[in-house]
Design a protein around this motif. Structure first.
Motif, PDB file in Angstrom:
ATOM      1  N   UNK A  52       7.849   4.758   5.251  1.00  0.00           N
ATOM      2  CA  UNK A  52       9.156   4.988   4.619  1.00  0.00           C
ATOM      3  C   UNK A  52      10.137   3.868   4.940  1.00  0.00           C
ATOM      4  N   UNK A  53       9.582   2.676   5.200  1.00  0.00           N
ATOM      5  CA  UNK A  53      10.492   1.529   5.373  1.00  0.00           C
ATOM      6  C   UNK A  53      11.148   1.197   4.031  1.00  0.00           C
ATOM      7  N   UNK A  54      12.278   0.490   4.060  1.00  0.00           N
ATOM      8  CA  UNK A  54      13.084   0.295   2.864  1.00  0.00           C
ATOM      9  C   UNK A  54      12.343  -0.348   1.712  1.00  0.00           C
ATOM     10  N   UNK A  55      11.457  -1.283   1.963  1.00  0.00           N
ATOM     11  CA  UNK A  55      10.800  -1.985   0.865  1.00  0.00           C
ATOM     12  C   UNK A  55       9.811  -1.093   0.119  1.00  0.00           C
ATOM     13  N   UNK A  56       9.505   0.092   0.657  1.00  0.00           N
ATOM     14  CA  UNK A  56       8.614   1.022  -0.047  1.00  0.00           C
ATOM     15  C   UNK A  56       9.302   1.643  -1.265  1.00  0.00           C
ATOM     16  N   UNK A  57      10.607   1.468  -1.349  1.00  0.00           N
ATOM     17  CA  UNK A  57      11.304   2.054  -2.501  1.00  0.00           C
ATOM     18  C   UNK A  57      10.814   1.445  -3.807  1.00  0.00           C
ATOM     19  N   UNK A  58      10.426   0.180  -3.787  1.00  0.00           N
ATOM     20  CA  UNK A  58       9.917  -0.458  -5.010  1.00  0.00           C
ATOM     21  C   UNK A  58       8.532   0.049  -5.402  1.00  0.00           C
ATOM     22  N   UNK A  59       7.861   0.696  -4.472  1.00  0.00           N
ATOM     23  CA  UNK A  59       6.518   1.222  -4.740  1.00  0.00           C
ATOM     24  C   UNK A  59       6.535   2.744  -4.886  1.00  0.00           C
ATOM     25  N   UNK A  60       7.721   3.347  -4.936  1.00  0.00           N
ATOM     26  CA  UNK A  60       7.820   4.798  -4.909  1.00  0.00           C
ATOM     27  C   UNK A  60       7.086   5.444  -6.088  1.00  0.00           C
ATOM     28  N   UNK A  61       7.221   4.889  -7.266  1.00  0.00           N
ATOM     29  CA  UNK A  61       6.565   5.491  -8.434  1.00  0.00           C
ATOM     30  C   UNK A  61       5.054   5.449  -8.295  1.00  0.00           C
ATOM     31  N   UNK A  62       4.508   4.298  -7.864  1.00  0.00           N
ATOM     32  CA  UNK A  62       3.048   4.166  -7.709  1.00  0.00           C
ATOM     33  C   UNK A  62       2.537   5.097  -6.619  1.00  0.00           C
ATOM     34  N   UNK A  63       3.302   5.224  -5.527  1.00  0.00           N
ATOM     35  CA  UNK A  63       2.881   6.092  -4.436  1.00  0.00           C
ATOM     36  C   UNK A  63       2.802   7.538  -4.909  1.00  0.00           C
ATOM     37  N   UNK A  64       3.820   7.981  -5.655  1.00  0.00           N
ATOM     38  CA  UNK A  64       3.823   9.369  -6.131  1.00  0.00           C
ATOM     39  C   UNK A  64       2.645   9.629  -7.075  1.00  0.00           C
ATOM     40  N   UNK A  65       2.313   8.645  -7.901  1.00  0.00           N
ATOM     41  CA  UNK A  65       1.168   8.817  -8.794  1.00  0.00           C
ATOM     42  C   UNK A  65      -0.136   8.975  -7.993  1.00  0.00           C
ATOM     43  N   UNK A  66      -0.262   8.170  -6.925  1.00  0.00           N
ATOM     44  CA  UNK A  66      -1.478   8.269  -6.107  1.00  0.00           C
ATOM     45  C   UNK A  66      -1.548   9.622  -5.404  1.00  0.00           C
ATOM     46  N   UNK A  67      -0.434  10.109  -4.893  1.00  0.00           N
ATOM     47  CA  UNK A  67      -0.431  11.395  -4.202  1.00  0.00           C
ATOM     48  C   UNK A  67      -0.747  12.538  -5.165  1.00  0.00           C
ATOM     49  N   UNK A  68      -0.235  12.443  -6.395  1.00  0.00           N
ATOM     50  CA  UNK A  68      -0.553  13.486  -7.379  1.00  0.00           C
ATOM     51  C   UNK A  68      -2.050  13.446  -7.727  1.00  0.00           C
ATOM     52  N   UNK A  69      -2.626  12.238  -7.750  1.00  0.00           N
ATOM     53  CA  UNK A  69      -4.066  12.130  -7.975  1.00  0.00           C
ATOM     54  C   UNK A  69      -4.858  12.774  -6.857  1.00  0.00           C
ATOM     55  N   UNK A  70      -4.344  12.661  -5.625  1.00  0.00           N
ATOM     56  CA  UNK A  70      -5.021  13.298  -4.495  1.00  0.00           C
ATOM     57  C   UNK A  70      -4.985  14.814  -4.636  1.00  0.00           C
ATOM     58  N   UNK A  71      -3.849  15.370  -5.069  1.00  0.00           N
ATOM     59  CA  UNK A  71      -3.765  16.820  -5.258  1.00  0.00           C
ATOM     60  C   UNK A  71      -4.757  17.297  -6.330  1.00  0.00           C
ATOM     61  N   UNK A  72      -4.976  16.488  -7.347  1.00  0.00           N
ATOM     62  CA  UNK A  72      -5.923  16.875  -8.393  1.00  0.00           C
ATOM     63  C   UNK A  72      -7.366  16.808  -7.882  1.00  0.00           C
ATOM     64  N   UNK A  73      -7.629  15.868  -7.008  1.00  0.00           N
ATOM     65  CA  UNK A  73      -9.006  15.656  -6.546  1.00  0.00           C
ATOM     66  C   UNK A  73      -9.421  16.641  -5.463  1.00  0.00           C
ATOM     67  N   UNK A  74      -8.494  17.224  -4.729  1.00  0.00           N
ATOM     68  CA  UNK A  74      -8.851  18.084  -3.608  1.00  0.00           C
ATOM     69  C   UNK A  74      -9.390  19.421  -4.102  1.00  0.00           C
ATOM     70  N   UNK A  75     -10.107  20.095  -3.238  1.00  0.00           N
ATOM     71  CA  UNK A  75     -10.613  21.415  -3.563  1.00  0.00           C
ATOM     72  C   UNK A  75      -9.544  22.479  -3.385  1.00  0.00           C
ATOM     73  N   UNK A  76      -9.872  23.697  -3.846  1.00  0.00           N
ATOM     74  CA  UNK A  76      -8.898  24.776  -3.784  1.00  0.00           C
ATOM     75  C   UNK A  76      -8.545  25.151  -2.354  1.00  0.00           C
TER      76      UNK A  76
END
Length: 504
Positions: A49-73
């Motif tokens: 959560x360092x400041x320069x991660x703000x420019x990658x926030x959209x890509x990070x959220x997309x990756x995390x949502x992909x992880x939620x889709x890939x995990x089991x119930x």
């Protein structure tokens, strides 16, 4: 602060619930035996959560949502945010949790402290093995005073040693977004702690989603490989239940028991090509396994294997005493394999074939058999019958006349036109025979009803031969006389001459 441009995913694998549909065929028997599909996986995301991660926030959220889709119930995802150190922990269950993440504002990035937190957490929770993902856009840039401020040092060494003790060992995935220099620097940091387990994946969002779905399958296979690795070098222990066995030789068969214990913890084993070797001796003894191959042995279990021996059973008919003594050694050889060889092949492993041989078991026995009373009685009767038969034969032989020798001729006188002529018939050879019937020595007689020819019967006698002559061939009109060798006799008007063959 230098610009940072890398997204790394570090995965420490546990027992996830299921593999993705696109995965290779599963080693189902292994997974079921290890209960790999019944254990939920805990995904822990370390988010920079360092400041320069703000420019990658959209890509990070997309990756995390992909992880939620890939995990089991049954799987869970835990988010741990860090900059100079880990400072906040929360659960990610829905896309709303991801969309609500605050904007990064931190000043430093201490990946060393983040990895230290993960190693300590996994050491304190060994029964909750998890997959851990590190998400950061930068290289290692700790705050002043951090033990991980230098590229090498005792803190890194200590952390690497602690990570090496984790069971299972982690698999590491990195999703680099920066250039080659950033990627190389990030790989160096990862290899300081986990030197042999890093994999670099495609950072593009579409491919990354697929890669995240493969994490579960890779994790499951890695855990399966770890759990069965030791079994690949294990076999069976075979011991004789009774290494010295006394046999009842009167039965013709006997048995001894071989206890075969599996030394594996996961893999079932099978005994195949079981061969029983019995040492040589006067009496031939053979052996075989009473259980048909393959003989299955579950992990850690013991299976008793009966070994059957056989030999020639002593005869029930004994005229003489019987004494048998037997002493042999018995060994068993077999091939050990696993019925799960196909599943191991899906993991890139193989148990192969192991050859085993047992120590020698000793089998002994003795037998003493007395003659059978009925067999002895039968033998006595048989001998007596033979004696009686011999006496009868000798007596009959003495009573039988000897075989004849020499030749027999006949002579008679016949009126031929007012002159009497002597006619001779024969000779008939008698040598080697006891009786002869012939018409050759009987003259032909002219009777009112026509001419007839008689018969001559010759038999051996004690003092020569006995001649019976029937002129008309009728027994009622025959006469008999005895003729010594070299003499003549007259019977019914015919003279019979008995002489040796050497006489003229």
């Amino acid at each position: 602060m230098r610009a940072r441009a890398i997204l790394a995913a570090l995965v420490l694998v546990a027992w996830p619930t299921s593999a993705p549909a696109a995965a290779d065929p599963e080693p189902t028997a292994l997974y079921d035996a290890l209960d790999l599909k019944e254990r939920p996986a805990d995904y822990i995301v370390l988010l920079d959560t360092s400041g320069t991660m703000s420019s990658q926030q959209t890509a990070v959220k997309q990756q995390l949502k992909g992880l939620l889709k890939a995990k089991g119930k049954q799987d869970s995802v835990t988010l741990v945010r860090f900059d100079r150190r880990p400072y906040h922990r929360s659960a990610l269950e829905t896309d709303a949790d991801i969309d609500g993440l605050p904007t990064p504002v931190g000043e430093y990035t201490d990946i060393g402290r983040a990895l230290e937190w993960v190693v300590r957490y996994l050491r304190e929770h060994p029964s909750r093995l998890a997959a851990v993902m590190l998400v950061s856009d930068g290289i290692q840039e700790p705050a002043p005073g951090s033990p991980y401020g230098s590229a090498n040092g005792p803190a890194w060494d200590r952390l690497r040693d602690q990570a090496a003790g984790l069971k299972p060992q982690p698999l590491l995935y990195t999703f680099p977004f920066g250039g080659a220099d950033v990627r190389r620097h990030q790989d160096e940091i990862v290899e300081r702690v986990f030197p042999a387990n890093a994999q670099i994946l495609d950072p593009r969002q579409s491919q990354a989603t697929k890669d995240l779905s493969m994490v579960k399958d890779d994790s499951l296979r890695a855990e399966a490989r770890r759990r069965v690795a030791a079994d690949l070098k294990r076999g069976v222990a075979a011991t004789w239940k009774q290494p010295d066995v006394r046999l009842d030789l009167a039965r013709g068969t006997g048995s001894l028991t071989l206890d075969v214990r599996s030394q594996t913890e996961v893999l079932p084993l099978e005994l195949r090509a079981v061969e029983v070797e019995v040492s040589d001796g006067k009496e031939r003894v053979t052996g075989r396994s009473a259980l048909p191959a393959p003989i299955r042995i579950e992990p850690g279990r013991t299976v008793p294997v009966p070994i059957e021996l056989s030999w020639a059973e002593p005869s029930a008919i004994r005229v003489q005493p019987v004494a048998l003594d037997l002493s042999r050694t018995v060994r068993v050889r077999a091939t050990v394999q696993t019925p799960w060889e196909g599943d191991l092949g899906l993991l890139g492993l193989s148990y192969g074939k192991q050859q085993i041989g047992t120590d020698a078991a000793r089998v002994t026995g003795s037998y003493r058999g007395a003659p059978s009373w009925w067999a002895a009685a039968a033998a006595v009767v048989l001998v007596a019958a033979l004696i009686v038969l011999l006496l009868w034969w000798r007596r009959a032989r003495r009573r039988r006349p000897p075989k004849m020798t020499g030749v027999l001729l006949s002579a008679y006188v016949k009126d031929a036109e007012d002159a009497w002529d002597e006619h001779t018939l024969g000779p008939v050879h008698l040598g080697g025979r006891r009786s002869v019937r012939t018409a050759e020595l009987a003259p032909e007689l002219d009777l009112p009803g026509g001419s007839v020819k008689g018969t001559v019967d010759v038999r051996a006698a004690a003092d020569g031969i006995t001649i019976t002559y029937a002129p008309e061939g009728l027994p009622g009109r025959s006469d008999t006389a005895t003729c010594p060798l070299g003499r003549r006799v007259m019977i019914n008007g015919v003279e019979f001459i008995y002489r040796t063959t050497s006489e003229d």
